[in-house]
Design a protein around this motif. Structure first.
Motif: not given
Length: 81
Positions: A37-38, A13, A15-16, A40
């Motif tokens: 990147y996703n 998750f 990585w997009s 946080s």
């Protein structure tokens, strides 16, 4: 793990997932500018999300194994009758 359960659980998750056009454009991306990147909010949040995702995959694998065992057991029992 079957394809349906694999689509429900995403292990990478961070990585997009690029679209087809983005994937094709990465071929020409010499400067490596398309990496996304996703994100946080904190490293701890990223770790917690990664652990949750990992355990979801483990749970899906366990459920798949139990289902396969039950099908094999039911088949074996029905063939003995």
């Amino acid at each position: 793990m079957n394809r349906k359960s694999m689509s429900l659980v995403m292990t990478g998750f961070l990585w997009s997932t690029p679209s087809c056009i983005e994937g094709l454009s990465r071929i020409l991306d010499i400067g490596n500018t398309f990496n996304a990147y996703n994100a946080s909010s904190t490293p701890e949040d990223a770790d917690a999300r990664a652990m949750q995702s990992d355990w979801q995959v483990v749970g899906a694998d366990m459920a798949s194994a139990v289902n396969q065992y039950q099908k094999a057991d039911n088949h074996e029992r029905s063939s003995k009758k």
